[in-house]
Scaffold this motif. Structure first.
Motif, short mmCIF file in Angstrom:
data_model
loop_
_atom_site.label_atom_id
_atom_site.label_comp_id
_atom_site.label_asym_id
_atom_site.label_seq_id
_atom_site.Cartn_x
_atom_site.Cartn_y
_atom_site.Cartn_z
N ASN A 47 0.87 -1.17 0.00
CA ASN A 47 0.00 0.00 0.00
C ASN A 47 0.91 1.22 0.00
O ASN A 47 1.46 1.60 1.02
CB ASN A 47 -0.91 -0.02 1.23
CG ASN A 47 -1.84 1.18 1.29
OD1 ASN A 47 -1.76 2.09 0.46
ND2 ASN A 47 -2.74 1.19 2.27
N SER A 48 1.06 1.84 -1.16
CA SER A 48 2.02 2.93 -1.32
C SER A 48 1.64 4.17 -0.53
O SER A 48 2.47 5.08 -0.37
CB SER A 48 2.16 3.29 -2.80
OG SER A 48 0.92 3.71 -3.32
N LEU A 50 1.04 4.25 2.60
CA LEU A 50 1.51 4.12 3.97
C LEU A 50 2.98 4.54 4.08
O LEU A 50 3.69 4.57 3.08
CB LEU A 50 1.34 2.67 4.45
CG LEU A 50 -0.10 2.16 4.49
CD1 LEU A 50 -0.12 0.71 4.98
CD2 LEU A 50 -0.98 3.04 5.38
N PRO A 51 3.45 4.84 5.29
CA PRO A 51 4.84 5.25 5.46
C PRO A 51 5.81 4.15 5.03
O PRO A 51 5.50 2.95 5.11
CB PRO A 51 4.95 5.51 6.97
CG PRO A 51 3.55 5.72 7.44
CD PRO A 51 2.68 4.90 6.55
N SER A 52 6.97 4.55 4.59
CA SER A 52 8.01 3.61 4.21
C SER A 52 8.30 2.66 5.37
O SER A 52 8.38 3.08 6.52
CB SER A 52 9.29 4.36 3.83
OG SER A 52 10.33 3.46 3.53
N GLY A 53 8.45 1.40 5.06
CA GLY A 53 8.68 0.39 6.09
C GLY A 53 7.42 -0.24 6.61
O GLY A 53 7.46 -1.28 7.28
N LEU A 54 6.27 0.38 6.33
CA LEU A 54 4.99 -0.15 6.78
C LEU A 54 4.01 -0.28 5.62
O LEU A 54 2.80 -0.32 5.82
CB LEU A 54 4.39 0.72 7.89
CG LEU A 54 5.12 0.67 9.24
CD1 LEU A 54 4.58 1.73 10.18
CD2 LEU A 54 4.98 -0.72 9.88
N GLN A 55 4.53 -0.36 4.40
CA GLN A 55 3.67 -0.44 3.22
C GLN A 55 3.24 -1.86 2.90
O GLN A 55 2.26 -2.06 2.18
CB GLN A 55 4.37 0.18 2.01
CG GLN A 55 4.61 1.67 2.15
CD GLN A 55 5.26 2.27 0.91
OE1 GLN A 55 5.73 1.55 0.03
NE2 GLN A 55 5.29 3.60 0.85
N SER A 56 3.95 -2.84 3.43
CA SER A 56 3.64 -4.23 3.11
C SER A 56 2.45 -4.72 3.92
O SER A 56 2.50 -4.81 5.16
CB SER A 56 4.84 -5.13 3.39
OG SER A 56 4.48 -6.48 3.30
N LEU A 57 1.39 -5.07 3.23
CA LEU A 57 0.23 -5.64 3.92
C LEU A 57 0.53 -7.04 4.42
O LEU A 57 -0.05 -7.49 5.41
CB LEU A 57 -0.98 -5.63 3.00
CG LEU A 57 -1.45 -4.22 2.60
CD1 LEU A 57 -2.55 -4.30 1.53
CD2 LEU A 57 -1.95 -3.44 3.81
#
Length: 812
Positions: A47-48, A50-57
């Motif tokens: 999910n682009s 979201l902040p970098s490092g937390l984009q992976s669902l």
């Protein structure tokens, strides 16, 4: 339940599920990441916004409930802090390549110096050593080498994997069980434990009745779409309907409810219905007896009936009438299922941007110590200060019960544990098998009126039918004692209550409410034995509008969404093979039960456990369920396609229906493959230098590759490609797996002498514990083989009582 314990999680996205299970059970799970964060933080779906490092669902799905610390394990200070963390931990999980941790000075031998009671769990494709240990492995190659692909797909096309990668999930869930078995052994021995989990061995267990079929019946079970293949019959499971497909099988319960509806809508006539005895149809069908209406004739009528109705209508009316009609659900269907809403399954999950998604709820429900995930997935290093500040000299959990040092070498983790196993078919027996094989006394309660379905359907030893000759039952019931008794008889119920009084655990797998109707509900059981742990497992759980759904793992697989993602896009589902969720749910249930037993050891508290097999199995689609809510993406079956890999498929080899998979995931691997092919002109095209280019010309690449692969035997081709650094794997059937060098190296198959079947190479365990030669301890029992022994030695009935019980007609 596991709140006294601390877990170090060094895994990447392939194996994060194991530590997640322990987090859900209450353990303090600390994800140790390199500076900048784990690579799993970049794993799709993303999910682009979201902040970098937390984009992976995917990262969100499998790292809830964990804390994070970043450490540079290459630096002296980072290693010093890591060793302090290890000294204060109980478990460590990693899935690095075999030997990689030791090469870095942080393997098991080094870490047990820091913590002499550490349980160290390593998950690798094939295990820590052996001929395949260093093979380049992917989900596709492991699906091939573990036997899964040989059973999935249509007979006239290539073998297929499940489109949503599954292999590492099986091993990762198994790693949670393995860790807790090793923990129980640590309590008995006092020693650190090294656990070696093999993905190949975990995938092997998805074969169910096909696993050692060749050794039993002299032939393999082959892929054949979604046909249910039993020794006594082959019958379709999937029927097209007006807007998709449903899964059903012609059981007595389903037919008796379905036929009036078919009569009502004009699909069949009253004369047609009256011509058959539907009350005995299922038994005659399963045993090959004479039928007035042949199975194909009944199936034709069912097809005509289903085509008139939508899948939601069939499911709803089936529930109302007591007929098991399971829709082939998409992830969107799963998210809108009112049964899950009624059970309050979904947990609100806030993303960093403020959006709240529905995340998976408890994989199993417990009355005293519920499964929960109290934290969102952490930012990299978010908890470093509080973690390091909380480290003491000794973890309280490490000061547990004093071990008996004399038992170190021979310690069986569950010696002394007593289980009354009232379960049948798949999930319950497989769960109880974990405990029986590892030392528990498990009394399997069954009857010949009727016998467990798995005793009746094959594969039969030497193709001779008999209730004591079926390996489908045998695979799931090793190391148990069999007590044959009729629970519907008053004396049988008396004996069952005596068994419950004796037991630490009572397990059943009947349709919701059935055990209570027999007079053995939790209210009764708890009155008899206040500290007992009672476990009920069924398809949909004990509550909710679909609780009464009676069925098997293929029904749960359809409802959960697995049929939708197996096979070819231009055809109906092509798998997964047989009762797929029966290979997932036991891992969650066994881990939960071991945790509940550890809680009881520390507190004296028993409790009630309710497993909805569907709810556990959804964890294998966790990321896809989140992604659909964010992007609307709807995963669907796509053969062996992978979005960023090419070539990525099964290719024909010399011989009849022989295959080898090739999984090129990097451009370097493509260049290596070209070298193996002797750099032909067609492969040198610039357009093929990238995965996107190779995918665009997939038909050409696959056709040219097939011309090459047909000249080689599959195992020879696998070795040729592996030696060049190209991930490849032979598509192995039962006959291949029985001779597999890696499984042989691990002493996976365990020959035991069965009273009627003779020597049987029983399927082994998916993990090994150093210094502990585990495996099935006894062959599966004949029906009622131990009835007198159980009554005399375990329940201590007198000779007079034995005569009374035998004379009552309750036995058998």
């Amino acid at each position: 339940m596991l709140s006294p314990y601390r877990v170090i999680d060094l895994t990447d996205s392939r194996a994060e599920l194991g530590p997640l299970i322990l987090a859900g059970l209450g353990a303090d799970v600390i994800k140790v990441e390199p500076p900048g964060g784990s690579a799993s933080r970049s794993e799709p779906p993303l999910n682009s916004k979201l902040p970098s490092g937390l984009q992976s669902l995917r990262f969100h799905a499998f790292n809830r409930g964990k804390r994070s610390i970043t450490l540079d394990l290459e630096s002296a200070s980072g290693r010093e802090r890591f060793l302090r963390l290890v000294a204060n931990a109980d478990f460590l999980f990693e899935n690095a390549a075999p030997g990689a941790m030791s090469a870095g000075g942080l393997g098991f031998d080094a870490l047990r110096e820091a913590n002499p009671q550490l349980v160290y769990v390593a998950i690798t494709p094939f295990g820590q050593d052996g001929p395949y240990a260093q093979h380049h492995a992917t989900d596709l190659t492991l699906a091939a080498m573990g036997g899964m692909m040989a059973l999935n797909g249509d007979a006239d096309r290539r073998p297929v994997r499940v489109t949503v990668p599954q292999t590492w999930y099986h091993a990762s869930a198994e790693s949670a069980v393995a860790a807790l078995v090793a923990h129980a052994r640590r309590l008995a021995s006092g020693d650190a434990q090294f656990v070696d989990v093999s993905v190949q061995a975990a995938v092997f267990w998805t074969g169910l009745n096909a696993m050692i079929a060749h050794a039993i019946q002299g032939k393999d079970i082959e892929r054949n779409g979604t046909l249910l293949q039993l020794s006594t019959l082959t019958t379709p499971l999937v029927f097209p309907c007006a807007d998709g497909e449903v899964v059903l099988i012609t059981t007595t319960a389903t037919l008796s409810r379905l036929i009036p509806w078919m009569l009502e809508d004009g699909t069949v006539s009253a004369e047609w219905v009256a011509a058959e005895d539907w009350t005995t149809y299922e038994v005659r069908m399963l045993t090959g007896a004479e039928l007035t209406h042949t199975m194909p004739a009944v199936q034709d009528r069912i097809r005509a009936f289903c085509a008139k109705h939508r899948k939601a209508e069939l499911f709803a009316r089936g529930l109302a009438d007591g007929a098991t009609l399971a829709p082939v659900n998409t992830v969107a269907d799963v998210l809108s299922l009112n049964h899950l809403e009624a059970r309050r399954y979904w947990q609100p999950y806030p993303l960093p941007d403020g959006r709240v998604l529905r995340a998976l709820g408890p994989f199993v429900r417990l009355s005293r110590t519920p499964v929960s995930f109290s934290r969102r997935a952490p930012a990299a290093g978010e908890h470093a200060e509080e973690i390091m500040g909380s480290l003491g000299a000794v973890r309280p959990a490490l000061a547990g019960a004093a071990p008996n040092r004399k038992t170190r070498a021979s310690a069986l983790p569950f010696a002394g544990l007593k289980i009354a196993d009232f379960s049948w078919i798949g999930v319950g027996p497989i769960t109880a098998k974990y405990f029986a094989d590892h030392g528990a006394t498990v009394v399997h309660v069954e009857t010949e009126r009727p016998a467990d379905r798995l005793r009746l359907v094959g594969p039969f030893k030497d193709n001779v039918p008999g209730v004591n000759r079926c390996q489908f039952f045998g695979s799931f019931n090793t190391s148990k004692l069999s007590l044959a008794i009729n629970l519907k008889h008053p004396v049988g119920l008396e004996v069952a209550k005596g068994l419950i009084r004796w037991a630490d655990v009572c397990l059943d797998s009947f349709t919701a409410g059935t055990i209570g109707e027999l007079g053995l509900g939790y209210d009764v059981v708890r009155e008899i034995n206040p500290s007992i742990i009672m476990v009920s497992t069924c398809l949909m759980g004990q509550t909710g509008p679909a609780a009464a759904l009676a069925g098997y793992g293929y029904h749960a697989a359809a409802i959960s969404g697995f049929y939708e993602v197996t096979g070819w896009d231009d055809r109906p589902p092509g798998g997964p093979f047989n009762a797929y969720t029966d290979t997932i749910a036991p891992r969650f249930l066994a881990a939960t039960l071991i945790a509940a037993l550890d809680h009881r050891r520390r507190t004296g508290e028993g409790q009630y456990i309710d497993q909805a097999q569907m709810e556990s199995s959804l964890y294998f689609l966790a990321a896809e369920l989140l992604d659909h809510q964010v992007s609307g993406c709807m995963p669907r079956r796509a053969g062996n396609d992978a979005p960023n890999a090419a070539p990525h498929d099964a290719y024909p080899c010399a011989g009849t229906d022989e295959w080898c998979v090739i999984a090129v995931e990097t451009d370097a691997q493509w260049r290596a493959l070209r070298q193996v092919l002797s750099n032909p002109d067609w492969a040198a095209a610039r357009a093929l230098d990238s995965a996107a280019g190779r995918r665009a010309q997939r038909e050409v690449v696959d056709r040219k590759l097939a011309e090459f692969t047909r000249r080689h035997e599959p195992r020879e081709l696998m070795f040729l490609l592996q030696s060049a650094g190209v991930p490849a794997g032979m598509v192995q059937r039962s006959s291949d797996l029985l001779e597999d060098p890696q499984l042989r190296h691990r002493k996976f198959f365990r020959p035991l002498q069965h009273p009627e079947m003779g020597e049987v190479p029983y399927e082994g365990h998916q993990f090994r514990i150093a210094g502990y030669d585990s495996g099935p301890r006894m062959p599966a029992p004949c029906l009622g083989e131990h009835s007198i022994q159980v009554l005399q030695e375990i329940l201590e009935y007198s000779d007079e009582d034995l005569a009374r019980i035998a004379g009552s007609g309750a036995l058998g």
